[in-house]
Design a protein around this motif. Sequence first.
Motif, PDB file in Angstrom:
ATOM      1  N   VAL A 240       0.854  -1.204   0.000  1.00  0.00           N
ATOM      2  CA  VAL A 240       0.000   0.000   0.000  1.00  0.00           C
ATOM      3  C   VAL A 240       0.883   1.244   0.000  1.00  0.00           C
ATOM      4  O   VAL A 240       1.891   1.300   0.716  1.00  0.00           O
ATOM      5  CB  VAL A 240      -0.929   0.009   1.233  1.00  0.00           C
ATOM      6  N   ARG A 241       0.472   2.229  -0.839  1.00  0.00           N
ATOM      7  CA  ARG A 241       1.090   3.551  -0.813  1.00  0.00           C
ATOM      8  C   ARG A 241       0.093   4.523  -0.184  1.00  0.00           C
ATOM      9  O   ARG A 241      -1.106   4.470  -0.471  1.00  0.00           O
ATOM     10  CB  ARG A 241       1.437   4.020  -2.215  1.00  0.00           C
ATOM     11  N   VAL A 242       0.636   5.390   0.663  1.00  0.00           N
ATOM     12  CA  VAL A 242      -0.206   6.314   1.421  1.00  0.00           C
ATOM     13  C   VAL A 242       0.155   7.743   1.038  1.00  0.00           C
ATOM     14  O   VAL A 242       1.341   8.096   0.937  1.00  0.00           O
ATOM     15  CB  VAL A 242      -0.013   6.112   2.938  1.00  0.00           C
ATOM     16  N   GLY A 243      -0.890   8.509   0.855  1.00  0.00           N
ATOM     17  CA  GLY A 243      -0.726   9.938   0.601  1.00  0.00           C
ATOM     18  C   GLY A 243      -1.757  10.717   1.377  1.00  0.00           C
ATOM     19  O   GLY A 243      -2.956  10.382   1.332  1.00  0.00           O
ATOM     20  N   GLU A 244      -1.285  11.741   2.113  1.00  0.00           N
ATOM     21  CA  GLU A 244      -2.166  12.544   2.953  1.00  0.00           C
ATOM     22  C   GLU A 244      -2.917  11.654   3.954  1.00  0.00           C
ATOM     23  O   GLU A 244      -4.128  11.791   4.183  1.00  0.00           O
ATOM     24  CB  GLU A 244      -3.157  13.346   2.111  1.00  0.00           C
TER      25      GLU A 244
ATOM     26  N   TRP B  58      -2.928   3.851  -3.373  1.00  0.00           N
ATOM     27  CA  TRP B  58      -2.646   2.758  -4.311  1.00  0.00           C
ATOM     28  C   TRP B  58      -2.374   1.503  -3.491  1.00  0.00           C
ATOM     29  O   TRP B  58      -1.793   1.553  -2.402  1.00  0.00           O
ATOM     30  CB  TRP B  58      -1.407   3.083  -5.153  1.00  0.00           C
ATOM     31  N   PHE B  59      -2.831   0.323  -3.976  1.00  0.00           N
ATOM     32  CA  PHE B  59      -2.497  -0.940  -3.296  1.00  0.00           C
ATOM     33  C   PHE B  59      -2.438  -2.050  -4.336  1.00  0.00           C
ATOM     34  O   PHE B  59      -2.973  -1.937  -5.443  1.00  0.00           O
ATOM     35  CB  PHE B  59      -3.513  -1.279  -2.189  1.00  0.00           C
ATOM     36  N   ARG B  60      -1.793  -3.129  -3.949  1.00  0.00           N
ATOM     37  CA  ARG B  60      -1.712  -4.300  -4.809  1.00  0.00           C
ATOM     38  C   ARG B  60      -1.664  -5.552  -3.927  1.00  0.00           C
ATOM     39  O   ARG B  60      -0.956  -5.601  -2.916  1.00  0.00           O
ATOM     40  CB  ARG B  60      -0.462  -4.244  -5.680  1.00  0.00           C
TER      41      ARG B  60
ATOM     42  N   GLY C 208      -5.552  -4.831  -7.666  1.00  0.00           N
ATOM     43  CA  GLY C 208      -4.635  -3.743  -7.402  1.00  0.00           C
ATOM     44  C   GLY C 208      -4.852  -2.587  -8.362  1.00  0.00           C
ATOM     45  O   GLY C 208      -5.501  -2.727  -9.394  1.00  0.00           O
ATOM     46  N   GLY C 209      -4.321  -1.395  -7.978  1.00  0.00           N
ATOM     47  CA  GLY C 209      -4.434  -0.226  -8.823  1.00  0.00           C
ATOM     48  C   GLY C 209      -4.578   1.039  -8.015  1.00  0.00           C
ATOM     49  O   GLY C 209      -4.460   1.045  -6.778  1.00  0.00           O
ATOM     50  N   MET C 210      -4.828   2.153  -8.712  1.00  0.00           N
ATOM     51  CA  MET C 210      -5.000   3.454  -8.070  1.00  0.00           C
ATOM     52  C   MET C 210      -6.373   3.529  -7.406  1.00  0.00           C
ATOM     53  O   MET C 210      -7.360   2.985  -7.901  1.00  0.00           O
ATOM     54  CB  MET C 210      -4.846   4.569  -9.077  1.00  0.00           C
ATOM     55  N   VAL C 211      -6.421   4.219  -6.276  1.00  0.00           N
ATOM     56  CA  VAL C 211      -7.655   4.360  -5.516  1.00  0.00           C
ATOM     57  C   VAL C 211      -8.402   5.588  -6.001  1.00  0.00           C
ATOM     58  O   VAL C 211      -7.842   6.695  -6.050  1.00  0.00           O
ATOM     59  CB  VAL C 211      -7.352   4.455  -4.015  1.00  0.00           C
TER      60      VAL C 211
ATOM     61  N   VAL D 184     -12.109   1.205   0.135  1.00  0.00           N
ATOM     62  CA  VAL D 184     -11.557   1.930  -1.014  1.00  0.00           C
ATOM     63  C   VAL D 184     -12.178   1.392  -2.306  1.00  0.00           C
ATOM     64  O   VAL D 184     -12.527   0.213  -2.409  1.00  0.00           O
ATOM     65  CB  VAL D 184     -10.025   1.784  -1.072  1.00  0.00           C
ATOM     66  N   GLU D 185     -12.301   2.317  -3.290  1.00  0.00           N
ATOM     67  CA  GLU D 185     -12.788   1.949  -4.621  1.00  0.00           C
ATOM     68  C   GLU D 185     -11.679   2.226  -5.628  1.00  0.00           C
ATOM     69  O   GLU D 185     -11.101   3.313  -5.647  1.00  0.00           O
ATOM     70  CB  GLU D 185     -14.022   2.750  -4.982  1.00  0.00           C
ATOM     71  N   LEU D 186     -11.357   1.225  -6.439  1.00  0.00           N
ATOM     72  CA  LEU D 186     -10.316   1.374  -7.447  1.00  0.00           C
ATOM     73  C   LEU D 186     -10.864   2.096  -8.677  1.00  0.00           C
ATOM     74  O   LEU D 186     -12.052   2.017  -9.002  1.00  0.00           O
ATOM     75  CB  LEU D 186      -9.778  -0.007  -7.860  1.00  0.00           C
ATOM     76  N   LYS D 187      -9.956   2.781  -9.355  1.00  0.00           N
ATOM     77  CA  LYS D 187     -10.356   3.452 -10.596  1.00  0.00           C
ATOM     78  C   LYS D 187     -10.756   2.443 -11.661  1.00  0.00           C
ATOM     79  O   LYS D 187     -11.632   2.708 -12.487  1.00  0.00           O
ATOM     80  CB  LYS D 187      -9.210   4.329 -11.103  1.00  0.00           C
ATOM     81  N   ALA D 188     -10.118   1.260 -11.627  1.00  0.00           N
ATOM     82  CA  ALA D 188     -10.451   0.223 -12.603  1.00  0.00           C
ATOM     83  C   ALA D 188     -11.722  -0.522 -12.234  1.00  0.00           C
ATOM     84  O   ALA D 188     -12.195  -1.381 -12.997  1.00  0.00           O
ATOM     85  CB  ALA D 188      -9.291  -0.759 -12.728  1.00  0.00           C
ATOM     86  N   GLY D 189     -12.294  -0.252 -11.056  1.00  0.00           N
ATOM     87  CA  GLY D 189     -13.516  -0.909 -10.612  1.00  0.00           C
ATOM     88  C   GLY D 189     -13.260  -1.886  -9.482  1.00  0.00           C
ATOM     89  O   GLY D 189     -12.213  -2.531  -9.424  1.00  0.00           O
ATOM     90  N   GLY D 190     -14.225  -1.969  -8.578  1.00  0.00           N
ATOM     91  CA  GLY D 190     -14.107  -2.862  -7.438  1.00  0.00           C
ATOM     92  C   GLY D 190     -13.916  -2.099  -6.145  1.00  0.00           C
ATOM     93  O   GLY D 190     -13.163  -1.111  -6.099  1.00  0.00           O
ATOM     94  N   VAL D 191     -14.659  -2.513  -5.120  1.00  0.00           N
ATOM     95  CA  VAL D 191     -14.593  -1.898  -3.796  1.00  0.00           C
ATOM     96  C   VAL D 191     -14.028  -2.935  -2.820  1.00  0.00           C
ATOM     97  O   VAL D 191     -14.524  -4.075  -2.757  1.00  0.00           O
ATOM     98  CB  VAL D 191     -15.980  -1.414  -3.336  1.00  0.00           C
ATOM     99  N   TYR D 192     -13.015  -2.531  -2.056  1.00  0.00           N
ATOM    100  CA  TYR D 192     -12.319  -3.453  -1.175  1.00  0.00           C
ATOM    101  C   TYR D 192     -12.163  -2.834   0.210  1.00  0.00           C
ATOM    102  O   TYR D 192     -12.263  -1.615   0.392  1.00  0.00           O
ATOM    103  CB  TYR D 192     -10.928  -3.801  -1.731  1.00  0.00           C
ATOM    104  N   ARG D 193     -11.903  -3.741   1.183  1.00  0.00           N
ATOM    105  CA  ARG D 193     -11.611  -3.280   2.545  1.00  0.00           C
ATOM    106  C   ARG D 193     -10.128  -3.514   2.819  1.00  0.00           C
ATOM    107  O   ARG D 193      -9.638  -4.653   2.752  1.00  0.00           O
ATOM    108  CB  ARG D 193     -12.434  -4.003   3.591  1.00  0.00           C
ATOM    109  N   LEU D 194      -9.434  -2.405   3.155  1.00  0.00           N
ATOM    110  CA  LEU D 194      -8.030  -2.464   3.541  1.00  0.00           C
ATOM    111  C   LEU D 194      -7.923  -2.387   5.073  1.00  0.00           C
ATOM    112  O   LEU D 194      -8.651  -1.618   5.713  1.00  0.00           O
ATOM    113  CB  LEU D 194      -7.237  -1.323   2.927  1.00  0.00           C
ATOM    114  N   VAL D 195      -7.010  -3.176   5.628  1.00  0.00           N
ATOM    115  CA  VAL D 195      -6.807  -3.210   7.078  1.00  0.00           C
ATOM    116  C   VAL D 195      -5.317  -3.082   7.365  1.00  0.00           C
ATOM    117  O   VAL D 195      -4.487  -3.729   6.699  1.00  0.00           O
ATOM    118  CB  VAL D 195      -7.351  -4.520   7.695  1.00  0.00           C
TER     119      VAL D 195
END
Length: 528
Positions: free
Chosen positions: A459-463, A468-470, A475-478, A504-515
Motif C-alpha cells: 500500500v502507498r499512502v498519501g495525505e 494505491w495498493f496491490r 490492485g491499482g490506483m484508488v 476503497v474503490e479502485l479506478k479500474a472498478g471494485g470496492v475493497y476493505r483495507l486493514v
Amino acid sequence: MYTVIDIPRFPLQAVLRLEEGLRGRPVVLVDESLAKPLVIDCTRAAERAGALPGLSLPQAIARCEEVVVRYCSEKAEALAGRALFDCAYSLSPRVEETYPGVCSIGLVGVNWKTLVDSCQEIVSVLRGLGLRGRIGVGATPDIALFVARKSKGVTVVGELSLQGRADCPQSAGAVEDGWPAMVAEPERTGLPHRSLKEFLNSLPIEAVEPSEELEAILDQWGIHWAGAFAQLSREEVGKRLGAEGLAFWDRISGREERPLRISELPEVYEESLEFEYEVDTLEPLLFLIRRFLDQLCLRLRVSALVVESIHLKLELADIRLEDGERIEAMEISLKIPDPTSDSEALFMMLSTRLEKMDTDSAVVGLRLKVDPIDRNESQLGLFETSLKDSHRFTQTLAQVAGIVGADNVGRPSLELSGRPEGMTLERLPTTTPPMKGLGTKAQFGLVLRRFRPPLKAEVRVGERRPIWFRCSRAGGMVAQCRGPWAHSGQWWESGGWNRLEWDVELKAGGVYRLVKERTQWMVEGMYD
C-alpha cells in the motif's frame, strides 16, 4: 450371615490378568524378594512341563525352555484387590478386605431372594475382570471361607428360610466358577443339600490352617477331619489344648463371630501401572485400558455415578527433540457428551483416538482417570431433538481429533472481545433446541465477502490515506476512500489487537476493505 469372596492363587492371577497372551502358556511366578528367588506358583501348562513351585529359576527354565517368567508385583496385586473390593461392594457396603485375595461381606439387609443371582453376577463380573473367584456363605466369615474353598458345584450347607433374620442358625453355601451354592429353602429347589455337620466331616483338618504344634497333636490323637474335632467337648479341649485349642474349636464350629473391619470405597477413580518392560504396540495398551475401564465403571455403578470425562496419560521412554527438550508423557482427554458408565462405549471412544496417534518412543507406564458426576436424567422439550447415538458421535469426533488435533474440533462461536472474525471452538451439544426462525434482517448496502485468510498487500499512502495498493487478487490506483475506522481491544493482554480499516474503490472498478494491523497491510475482503 456372611459372604466371603476368595481368589485362589491370587498373586499369580493378579499378574496374568494384565497380559492377554499369557493364558494357556507355561508361566512361572517368581518371588525375587527371597534370598534365593524361587518359583512360588505356576500355570497348569508349566506344571505339566515340570516347572513346579519350589524350584529355582534356572531349574524351571531347564525343565521347560518355553517357560514365561513373571515376578510378583505389588502394583498388580493392588489393582486386582481393588477389582475384588468393587465386586464385593456391589453386594453390600459392609465389606472387609480380610487379606490379599479375600473379602468378607456382612449380609445384614441383603435381599435373600436375589442372593444367588447376585453371587452368580459377581463371579461373572470377576471373570470379565480377569479373575476366577469363588464365593461362600456362612454363619461366620471363617465358615464361609471354608465353604468357598472346599465346596464343589451346587451345594447347600445348613438351612436358611426366606423369612429368617440375618443372624439365622448356622448355615453355609458356596459359589464356584459361576455355580451358586447358597439358596433359600433348598427343599423347594431340588438342589443337593448338606448339613453343617456333614460338611465339616468332609473338611480336612489342615484346610482350617491350625498351627504346626496343634496339627501335630491332633495327628497323634488320630483327628484328621474338622468334623471329628468339632464333636469333641469344648471343656475337654480347653483343658488339654488351652486358649489356642478353644479358639480353634470355636472357629471350626462357628462359635467365633468377629466384627468386620469395614473398608471405605475409594473416592479417586483412577488406575495406573508402570510396566516391567517397554510396550511398543497398541494391542497390550488397549487390553489394559479395557481392564481399567471395566473396573472403574463397576465402581461408578456401585456409587450411582457416570463418567463426564476421561484422562489418559502414557508415560514414554526418554525422547529428546532437536532443541534438547525432553518429552516425558503423552496425554489425552475426552469430554463425554452424554455421561455414561458403559465401559464398552467409553473404550470405543478412547481406542478410536489412540488408533490415530503415533509416538516415536515406547510406553513405560499407563494412567487412566475418569471424572465422575451424578447421573442426571432429563426429559427433552416437545420440539427438542437429541443425537440417536451420542457415544457413536463422540467416537467419530475422536477420529477427527486424532487427525486434526483435539483443539481443532468443535463448533465456532463468536468471541465476546468484539474483534472482527474473532472466533473460538466450543463443545458440541448433544441436544438441538427448536429452531426459532432464520433470524435474518433487511440488509442495506453492499455485502462484504471476506478473504480467508486475508491477503497481504502493498500500500502507498498519501495525505494519511491509501492512494494505491496491490495484492494477489487485485490492485491499482484508488478513486475514493472512506475511513479510517479504528478498532482495538484486549490491550491489557499479550494478545491485544489494534487495527485501522478503510473502504476503497479502485479506478479500474471494485470496492475493497483495507486493514492495517501495526505495520502489516492486508485486504480483508471485497464488496459485492
